[in-house]
Scaffold this active site. Structure first.
Site, PDB file in Angstrom:
ATOM      1  NE  ARG A  51     -68.505  59.112  28.561  1.00 15.38           N
ATOM      2  CZ  ARG A  51     -67.595  58.327  28.002  1.00 15.38           C
ATOM      3  NH1 ARG A  51     -66.758  57.661  28.759  1.00 15.38           N
ATOM      4  NH2 ARG A  51     -67.507  58.205  26.693  1.00 15.38           N
ATOM      5  CE  LYS A 179     -82.678  40.964   8.996  1.00 15.91           C
ATOM      6  NZ  LYS A 179     -83.083  42.263   8.450  1.00 15.91           N
ATOM      7  CD  GLU A 213     -72.982  42.641   6.132  1.00 18.71           C
ATOM      8  OE1 GLU A 213     -73.050  43.863   6.366  1.00 18.71           O
ATOM      9  OE2 GLU A 213     -72.534  41.819   6.934  1.00 18.71           O
ATOM     10  CG  HIS A 237     -76.525  37.827  12.643  1.00 19.45           C
ATOM     11  ND1 HIS A 237     -77.261  38.210  13.739  1.00 19.45           N
ATOM     12  CD2 HIS A 237     -75.810  38.918  12.291  1.00 19.45           C
ATOM     13  CE1 HIS A 237     -77.000  39.475  14.035  1.00 19.45           C
ATOM     14  NE2 HIS A 237     -76.121  39.919  13.172  1.00 19.45           N
TER      15      HIS A 237
END
Length: 480
Positions: A51, A179, A213, A237
């Site tokens: 934009r 991966k 994580e 995932h």
């Protein structure tokens, strides 16, 4: 070993959301790396679209800041790469700029449209690509997750895209499938007679899939609170990792043959009992505020952690459970698939009732590779004593370094240009995943369940440990 780079056909890649965070961090650097590797040359063009009102030079200056290079040679290559890049300002839901884009794309090259934008823009952009004659019957369109919030929204998004594109033109991207280790899982299973005869319930006792994580959701807590670990990680995932681990051998290594087998796995998943699920929210620590503080809602019941026991109801996996686990603010950043093989039916060594067992650990991050834990004799005199030894293959030590550092986005974007959909989700696959996930989420809402608090830097809530202990098992330590 010398890496083999396969060049792709001449293409026009149109990147919507070209000034966004994902484009800056992953897509633009990835495209530059593929250019440096010689996978495409000056015959191709990349058109940035967003934009913002920018000139070509202003946009290229932004890319210089986003793409880090070392040395004069790389700087020259960056100049060459940027010469392939142009920019167009467009109103995605209006009519401004679309005629300019229509003039810019070429008729004699592969056309691919990457929508690095929010899902509510998918339909409007797809319709305008068709209405302005920018997309052809051979064009490809790439869409990012989240692909829907539930089954109904996923069906609606699929319907919008299919108004303008056929299924063979739609590439639903999940970077986990790009991966190296994820793809090596298929090679390990289907190219080695050592493993495939053992890849079933008769020889595998259980499987653990962990994506942990160490970071919190700080800075995007309000966004994350609308999804949670189940929608953000399990539905896509972890589901993909489960499918690749559990799927039957496809008849051929062809996109639809592979994806057919993945859909069969999802459709074979049994409903999950409430007692086989553990949900959690991380507490405050010295390093992090609490999840509730990051989410900005003191009454939030969205999970930042989930662990669950999943059963695949087919002949190959009867009575072999899969344990899935993912969360934020955990002990370490790691992604792995751990396959636990059954113990020998009879132990011949006196005084040893239970051997240490064989575990195949497939590491996705941070160090991609595989480790096979085996039992051997402890060296030295004094009788037969057993100990554990590991056969380790870290890809960085075994294969060409430039192929190891290749980011998943790089590989997947080049697959789009090739027209290879093997590593992309099909529409019925996405809908099947949501059809399995929705009743679980609705059950939490109906029971008004509150996630269990857990300490930042831990392995998650106690309920996750109990889930395994009830079955006489333990989780592999995170970061082991």
């Amino acid at each position: 070993m010398v890496a083999r780079v396969i060049p792709v056909s001449k293409f026009d890649l149109v990147l919507f959301g070209a000034t966004g965070d994902l484009a800056r961090r992953k897509i633009w650097p990835g495209l530059f790396h593929r250019f440096v590797a010689g996978q495409f040359d000056s015959d191709s063009r990349i058109l940035g679209v967003s934009r913002s009102e920018l000139t070509n030079d202003e946009f290229r200056d932004r890319l210089r800041e986003a793409i880090s290079v070392n040395g004069d040679d790389k700087a020259k290559l960056l100049d060459q790469f940027l010469s392939l890049v142009s920019y167009t300002s467009i109103d995605a839901k209006g009519e401004r700029g679309w005629d300019v884009l229509a003039e810019a794309v070429r008729t004699d090259s592969v056309r691919a449209f990457y929508l690095s934008v929010a899902p509510n823009f998918f339909g409007p952009i797809a319709r305008r690509l068709r209405n302005y004659g920018i997309a052809t019957d051979e064009s490809r369109i790439v869409v990012e997750k989240p692909f829907g919030h539930d089954l109904a929204s996923a069906k609606a998004l699929n319907a919008e895209l299919r108004e303008c594109f056929d299924e063979h033109q739609i590439y639903r991207i999940d970077h986990y499938l790009g991966k190296e280790t994820v793809q090596n899982l298929m090679a390990l299973r289907f190219a080695n007679s050592l493993f495939e005869p053992l890849w079933n319930a008769s020889h595998i006792e259980h499987v653990q899939i962990t994506v942990s994580e160490s970071l919190s959701v700080e800075g995007r807590g309000e966004y994350y609170d609308q999804s949670g670990a189940m929608r953000d990680m399990v539905q896509n995932h972890l589901m993909q990792l489960l499918c690749l681990t559990a799927m039957e051998p496809p008849s051929k290594f062809k996109p639809n043959a592979v994806r057919d087998e993945k859909v069969k796995v999802i459709e074979a998943l049994e409903p999950v009992d409430a007692r086989d699920i553990a949900r959690g929210q991380y507490r405050a620590s010295k390093e992090h505020a609490s999840y509730l503080d990051h989410a900005g809602d003191p009454k939030s019941r969205t999970e930042s952690f989930i662990a669950m026991k999943v059963n695949v109801a087919n002949w190959r996996w009867a009575k072999t459970p899969f344990y899935l686990r993912t969360g934020k603010c955990l002990r370490a950043r790691t992604s792995e698939i751990a396959v636990y093989f059954r113990n020998p039916p009879h132990m011949i060594f006196p005084g040893i009732d239970t051997p240490m067992g064989n575990i195949l650990v497939i590491r996705l991050q941070p160090d991609e590779g595989m480790t096979l834990h085996t039992t051997i004799k402890d060296p030295g005199p004094g009788g037969m004593r057993l100990t554990e030894a590991s056969l380790d293959m870290t890809f960085a030590d075994s294969l060409a370094q430039d192929e190891i550092v290749q980011d998943a986005y790089e590989r997947l974007i080049m697959d789009v240009i090739r027209g290879d959909q093997t590593l992309f989700m099909r529409g019925d696959e996405v809908e099947a995943a949501w059809a399995w996930v929705d009743p679980i989420i609705n059950g939490w809402k109906d029971r008004n369940e509150k996630p269990q608090p857990y300490d930042s830097g831990s392995s998650g809530p106690e309920d996750a440990l109990l889930l395994m202990h009830r079955d006489g098992r333990r989780w592999r330590p995170i970061g082991a």
